[in-house]
Scaffold this motif. Structure first.
Motif, PDB file in Angstrom:
ATOM      1  N   UNK A  21     -12.096   5.000   1.726  1.00  0.00           N
ATOM      2  CA  UNK A  21     -12.118   3.573   1.990  1.00  0.00           C
ATOM      3  C   UNK A  21     -11.270   2.850   0.961  1.00  0.00           C
ATOM      4  N   UNK A  22     -10.513   1.878   1.437  1.00  0.00           N
ATOM      5  CA  UNK A  22      -9.750   1.038   0.518  1.00  0.00           C
ATOM      6  C   UNK A  22     -10.703   0.087  -0.183  1.00  0.00           C
ATOM      7  N   UNK A  23     -10.551  -0.315  -1.434  1.00  0.00           N
ATOM      8  CA  UNK A  23      -9.512   0.249  -2.335  1.00  0.00           C
ATOM      9  C   UNK A  23      -9.908   1.667  -2.747  1.00  0.00           C
ATOM     10  N   UNK A  24      -8.942   2.579  -2.720  1.00  0.00           N
ATOM     11  CA  UNK A  24      -9.307   3.984  -2.915  1.00  0.00           C
ATOM     12  C   UNK A  24      -9.619   4.311  -4.381  1.00  0.00           C
ATOM     13  N   UNK A  49       2.203   1.746  -3.489  1.00  0.00           N
ATOM     14  CA  UNK A  49       1.139   2.214  -4.383  1.00  0.00           C
ATOM     15  C   UNK A  49       0.886   3.709  -4.187  1.00  0.00           C
ATOM     16  N   UNK A  50       0.642   4.098  -2.912  1.00  0.00           N
ATOM     17  CA  UNK A  50       0.256   5.490  -2.652  1.00  0.00           C
ATOM     18  C   UNK A  50       1.401   6.462  -2.951  1.00  0.00           C
ATOM     19  N   UNK A  61      -6.965   6.618   5.342  1.00  0.00           N
ATOM     20  CA  UNK A  61      -7.221   5.670   4.248  1.00  0.00           C
ATOM     21  C   UNK A  61      -7.230   4.282   4.873  1.00  0.00           C
ATOM     22  N   UNK A  62      -8.414   3.665   4.926  1.00  0.00           N
ATOM     23  CA  UNK A  62      -8.533   2.397   5.654  1.00  0.00           C
ATOM     24  C   UNK A  62      -9.569   1.509   4.996  1.00  0.00           C
ATOM     25  N   UNK A  63      -9.467   0.213   5.263  1.00  0.00           N
ATOM     26  CA  UNK A  63     -10.452  -0.717   4.701  1.00  0.00           C
ATOM     27  C   UNK A  63     -11.773  -0.684   5.459  1.00  0.00           C
ATOM     28  N   UNK A  87       0.846  -1.200   0.000  1.00  0.00           N
ATOM     29  CA  UNK A  87       0.000   0.000   0.000  1.00  0.00           C
ATOM     30  C   UNK A  87       0.886   1.256   0.000  1.00  0.00           C
TER      31      UNK A  87
END
Lengths: 142, 600
Positions: A125-128, A29-30, A94-96, A26
């Motif tokens: 929310x993930x996936x963003x 990715x970010x 940013x979280x699931x 993650x």
């Protein structure tokens, strides 16, 4: 041009974003996403690392995960907001988790009872959804 | 015999023969003549004064009747106590007659006495009996009037002379039906009856009455004696006994518990409706027909044969007519009265409904856990999706910028997250599979805990963590699914080791404990690793997440552990302090452990 790079790097004056997440994938990715959009990024895998980086680099925005070992994102957010050196730095979660219920209004006050601690500047929310993320960052830093 | 002969006989013999003690005394109270009877009763009299001989006194008595007759010439009758020749006091009726001379003087008195000591005693006995006998006694004349009554009658019905029997006893104006006194008046025979009346305070009195004639021969008596025995107290006791019996009978009849009682030979004497329902027998088929042994658990028979009086079994089996076992809570007692063995009683509480409720509750908890697991699964899948999104984005980014390193990193991300999907699927299938049934056998918890300890000993040592076991040696076997509990302990120990590994501190300690407290079996895993803060603790059992990073686990371990623990009737608790460590505790109350899985 990739559809996810909506802003040109030159407009952003190299604003600094700290990404905190315990999952290396993650983080990669970010940070790649943000760098492609002209931001300078820093990474931290937990709250301890994050605090150190904040003190060293004074980021303009912090992206924070919630479920992390040692200390959760919520507890860390509370600490940041109670520390006058870091209290003004914008934070987005940013979280699931489905956050609408738990991270706004009364739900948020259950997690953080102190009324002088504001709700975060945003939560995703993930996936963003990339365009929404970039739009949010742009709004906060623009 | 001639008239002159008769006169002679009377003069010479009568004096000696009359059945009285006769003495003649002069004005000095000297006895100057006495007959044979007198001598036999009072002894030799010659030369003695009357007060010498009768009272053993030297002076005349104070109210001497002889003196009075000497003074006034009147005849007198008096009852006197005198000493007989043996010195005993006896009672006499004494006639004093003056003997008057021709010139009107009274030179002598003749006194004739008759011993009435026996009559006196009889009279006294009769008086005591009449007044003190614990009965109401009345004498009635032919008008039904009470001409005499005793003390107990007066105390109870009051003193009302000249009233009629039915007025006093029953406060009525005519004789009662079936009056035994009237019958006795008409036939002279003894009659009895049971009656109720009203006492002077207006309270109802119950009595048995016997009437009998006071005239010996006459067929139509002039007087009848009525004797009534008060049975009010007995009647009240009887009534209370009946009420108490009815009360108990209705309690037994309407009890939810099945109740069976037997006499000292074990033959059933009581079988209440609940018992009829539980065992599927009619009471009539069982009472006085079957022994209680057929229905009670063998443990109760053993307990009785050991001389004990009481037996409680929290869970036992009752076998009904169709040979089906019904789960019951059982309580049995040996019934005794002042050490005399009266029989036994057995109480059964049907546990089928409770068992069903328990089962439904577990099922509801299981469904809730499944729901939470699905929600947790979504949480995990979202992370994986983001990883996959990220992998594709990073590959594209690398390709766009001709950055091979970035492209490789992107591939790596795709691989990681695809691997995580397999892990999820495997764990989730495991979770779902475990749902079906547990295989319960009687296991030794100590052996199980030692097994888990051995499994991790080397792993912990290599990671520089000190794994210790504190296992109670006195734990007794328990009904458990060995594999299931093994999985739980593996999950907890493995979590604890991970917590130590990601802790900032070096080394770390993990303790596996086994305790047996007050009928509860406890497994405990303590670590002094990273601990958890409030938010994580809150989510730890309800959400499917892992704090271990992408490669270490799916977060299903604790959910599986909780599910298995609940299936054993146990519960899982957590005490955790951030950066100090955690204690996970599995508590299994022994009486809630599942029954052995039946072998097929």
């Amino acid at each position: 041009m990739d559809q996810n790079n909506i802003s040109s790097p030159s407009n952003l004056n190299g604003k600094k974003i700290l990404v905190v997440d315990d999952e290396p994938d993650i983080l990669t990715y970010l940070t790649v996403l943000m760098e492609n959009n002209g931001y300078k990024t820093y990474q931290a895998q937990n709250a301890v690392e994050a605090l150190k980086t904040i003190q060293e680099t004074k980021p303009d925005l912090i992206s924070l995960d919630i479920m992390m070992p040692k200390k959760s994102g919520i507890a860390f957010y509370r600490e940041l907001k109670l520390n006058h050196e870091t209290s003004t730095t914008p934070v987005i979660f940013i979280s699931a988790f489905s956050m609408a219920r738990d991270f706004t209004g009364p739900g948020f006050r259950k997690l953080i009872p102190e009324l002088d601690i504001p709700e975060p500047d945003g939560y995703l929310e993930k996936p963003v959804d990339i365009p929404r993320l970039l739009e949010l960052i742009n709004k906060i830093l623009g | 015999m001639h008239t002159t002969d008769l006169r002679d006989w009377l003069h010479n013999e009568l004096f000696e023969r009359v059945p009285s003690n006769i003495a003649i005394i002069d004005r000095e109270y000297r006895i100057i003549e006495a007959n044979q009877n007198f001598r036999e009763t009072f002894g030799e009299w010659q030369g003695k004064l009357c007060h010498n001989i009768f009272r053993n006194r030297c002076t005349p008595c104070s109210s001497c009747k002889a003196e009075q007759t000497f003074n006034d010439g009147q005849s007198r009758v008096s009852e006197e106590s005198r000493l007989n020749r043996h010195g005993d006091t006896s009672y006499y009726v004494v006639n004093f007659e003056p003997i008057i001379s021709q010139n009107g003087d009274i030179p002598y008195i003749i006194e004739m006495s008759k011993d009435v000591t026996k009559d006196k005693r009889l009279q006294r006995e009769h008086d005591i009996l009449f007044d003190r006998v614990p009965c109401y006694v009345t004498v009635l004349n032919r008008d039904m009037k009470i001409v005499r009554n005793n003390e107990m009658f007066r105390k109870t019905f009051g003193e009302n002379p000249e009233k009629k029997c039915f007025e006093m006893y029953q406060k009525r104006t005519t004789p009662c039906e079936d009056c035994p006194a009237l019958k006795t008046f008409s036939d002279g025979q003894i009659h009895t009856a049971s009656k109720s009346g009203v006492n002077k305070n207006g309270e109802t009195i119950f009595y048995h009455v016997t009437t009998s004639s006071l005239n010996r021969r006459e067929k139509t008596p002039t007087h009848v004696i009525e004797m009534s025995l008060d049975i009010t107290a007995t009647r009240q006791l009887e009534k209370r006994l009946n009420e108490s019996f009815d009360f108990q009978a209705s309690l037994i009849k309407s009890a939810m518990d099945s109740i069976i009682a037997a006499d000292q030979d074990g033959i059933i004497t009581l079988f209440n409706p609940s018992a009829e329902k539980l065992f599927n027998y009619d009471a009539a088929e069982v009472i006085n027909q079957i022994k209680i042994d057929q229905f009670v658990p063998p443990d109760f028979i053993d307990v009785i044969s050991q001389g004990k009086n009481h037996c409680v079994l929290a869970e036992a089996q009752a076998q009904n007519r169709d040979k089906q076992n019904v789960p019951v809570r059982f309580s049995g007692v040996v019934l005794k009265s002042e050490e005399k063995h009266l029989g036994s009683a057995a109480f059964f509480q049907d546990l089928r409904d409770i068992k069903k409720l328990e089962h439904d509750k577990l099922e509801a908890e299981r469904l809730a856990a499944v729901g939470q697991t699905v929600a947790g699964l979504a949480h995990g899948i979202k992370n994986v999706l983001m990883g996959l999104d990220g992998g594709m984005y990073v590959i594209q980014s690398g390709m766009n910028n001709n950055n091979t390193e970035l492209t490789h990193r992107g591939w790596e991300m795709l691989q990681n997250n695809i691997e995580r999907i397999s892990l999820y699927v495997k764990d989730f299938l495991n979770f779902a599979k475990g749902q079906q049934s547990i295989n319960v056998t009687s296991i030794d918890p100590l052996v199980l805990a030692q097994d888990v300890f051995e499994l991790f000993k080397n792993v912990a040592h290599k990671a520089g963590i000190n794994l210790m076991a504190e296992l109670s040696e006195t734990v007794t076997p328990a009904n458990m699914d060995y594999e299931g509990i093994h999985t739980c302990l593996v999950n907890l120990v493995s979590n604890a080791l991970d917590a130590c590994e990601i802790s900032e501190k070096s080394g770390g300690n993990v303790i596996l404990r086994l305790l047996d407290n007050d009928e509860t079996l406890i497994f405990e895993v303590c670590d002094d690793g990273c601990g958890m803060d409030y938010e994580i603790k809150k989510k730890v059992f309800t959400t499917f997440f892992s704090t271990k990073g992408s490669t270490k686990g799916t977060g299903l371990g604790l959910l599986v552990t909780r599910r298995i623990t609940q299936e054993h009737g146990g519960r899982i608790t957590l005490e955790s302090t951030e950066s100090k460590g955690s204690v996970f505790r599995l508590e299994f109350p022994r009486k809630r452990l599942p029954p052995l899985t039946e072998m097929t």
